[in-house]
Design a protein around this motif. Structure first.
Motif, PDB file in Angstrom:
ATOM      1  N   VAL A 164     -10.827  -1.576  -1.441  1.00 59.47           N
ATOM      2  CA  VAL A 164     -11.243  -0.202  -1.741  1.00 59.47           C
ATOM      3  C   VAL A 164     -10.093   0.773  -1.470  1.00 59.47           C
ATOM      4  CG1 VAL A 164     -12.802   1.652  -1.015  1.00 59.47           C
ATOM      5  CG2 VAL A 164     -13.691  -0.657  -1.398  1.00 59.47           C
ATOM      6  N   ARG A 165      -9.406   0.573  -0.362  1.00 61.26           N
ATOM      7  CA  ARG A 165      -8.287   1.446   0.007  1.00 61.26           C
ATOM      8  C   ARG A 165      -7.182   1.417  -1.050  1.00 61.26           C
ATOM      9  NH1 ARG A 165      -4.336   0.260   4.914  1.00 61.26           N
ATOM     10  NH2 ARG A 165      -3.216   2.217   4.943  1.00 61.26           N
ATOM     11  N   THR A 170       1.193   4.270  -2.927  1.00 63.40           N
ATOM     12  CA  THR A 170       1.056   5.716  -2.687  1.00 63.40           C
ATOM     13  C   THR A 170       2.316   6.465  -3.119  1.00 63.40           C
ATOM     14  OG1 THR A 170       1.765   5.574  -0.370  1.00 63.40           O
ATOM     15  CG2 THR A 170      -0.609   5.398  -0.810  1.00 63.40           C
ATOM     16  N   LEU A 184      -7.417   0.502  -4.263  1.00 64.76           N
ATOM     17  CA  LEU A 184      -7.890   1.087  -5.516  1.00 64.76           C
ATOM     18  C   LEU A 184      -7.972   2.604  -5.409  1.00 64.76           C
ATOM     19  CD1 LEU A 184     -10.596  -1.568  -6.455  1.00 64.76           C
ATOM     20  CD2 LEU A 184      -8.305  -1.307  -7.454  1.00 64.76           C
ATOM     21  N   ALA A 185      -8.412   3.109  -4.264  1.00 64.71           N
ATOM     22  CA  ALA A 185      -8.488   4.555  -4.055  1.00 64.71           C
ATOM     23  C   ALA A 185      -7.095   5.193  -4.058  1.00 64.71           C
ATOM     24  CB  ALA A 185      -9.215   4.865  -2.752  1.00 64.71           C
ATOM     25  N   ALA A 186      -6.094   4.438  -3.605  1.00 63.37           N
ATOM     26  CA  ALA A 186      -4.717   4.949  -3.568  1.00 63.37           C
ATOM     27  C   ALA A 186      -4.072   4.969  -4.949  1.00 63.37           C
ATOM     28  CB  ALA A 186      -3.873   4.117  -2.617  1.00 63.37           C
ATOM     29  N   TYR A 188       0.841  -1.203   0.000  1.00 60.99           N
ATOM     30  CA  TYR A 188       0.000   0.000   0.000  1.00 60.99           C
ATOM     31  C   TYR A 188       0.877   1.254   0.000  1.00 60.99           C
ATOM     32  CZ  TYR A 188      -3.178   3.659   1.415  1.00 60.99           C
ATOM     33  OH  TYR A 188      -3.878   4.833   1.464  1.00 60.99           O
TER      34      TYR A 188
END
Length: 126
Positions: free
Chosen positions: A91-92, A65, A94-96, A61
């Motif tokens: 979701v986290r 980012t 994909l949002a990143a 993750y």
């Protein structure tokens, strides 16, 4: 096409390498996100990164980012390949900025299908 395989498991890197080289990718590997960033900074800028989530030093993750924070790497496609299966984690990621998400265990066909959906495989390779 170039793929950077980022996973702390040597076995998993080997499995993913066989899959992506089988459809024409040149590959490099890294055992964690920090090592992957170093490879990219040293000039191996891939078309796609296959990224595990849980790794020492720098997790997947954080890697996602960091890649998304660098405008030079805005065209790099990021695909999470991980055991993290909670909806909130997906979701986290994909949002990143991850483009796709594959949950381990997977079939080789699942990886190839995702790469194809992302437009990263020449039609004759599929």
């Amino acid at each position: 096409m170039r793929a950077l395989i980022i996973d702390d498991s040597r076995t998993m890197r080997s499995i993913l390498r066989r899959i992506v080289t089988g459809v024409g990718f040149e590959t490099a590997e890294a055992g964690d996100g920090q090592e992957a960033l170093e490879r990219m900074e040293d000039g191996f800028v891939p078309d796609v990164c296959l990224v595990d989530w849980n790794m020492p030093v720098m997790d997947g993750y954080t890697f996602v980012t960091r890649v998304r924070d660098n405008p030079e790497w805005r065209n790099v496609t990021l695909m999470m390949v991980t055991t993290e299966s909670e909806h909130a984690q997906i979701v986290r990621a994909l949002a990143a900025g991850a483009h796709e998400y594959v949950i381990k265990p997977f079939t080789p066909e699942a990886i190839v299908e995702k790469l194809d959906l992302l437009g990263l495989i020449a039609r004759e390779s599929v």
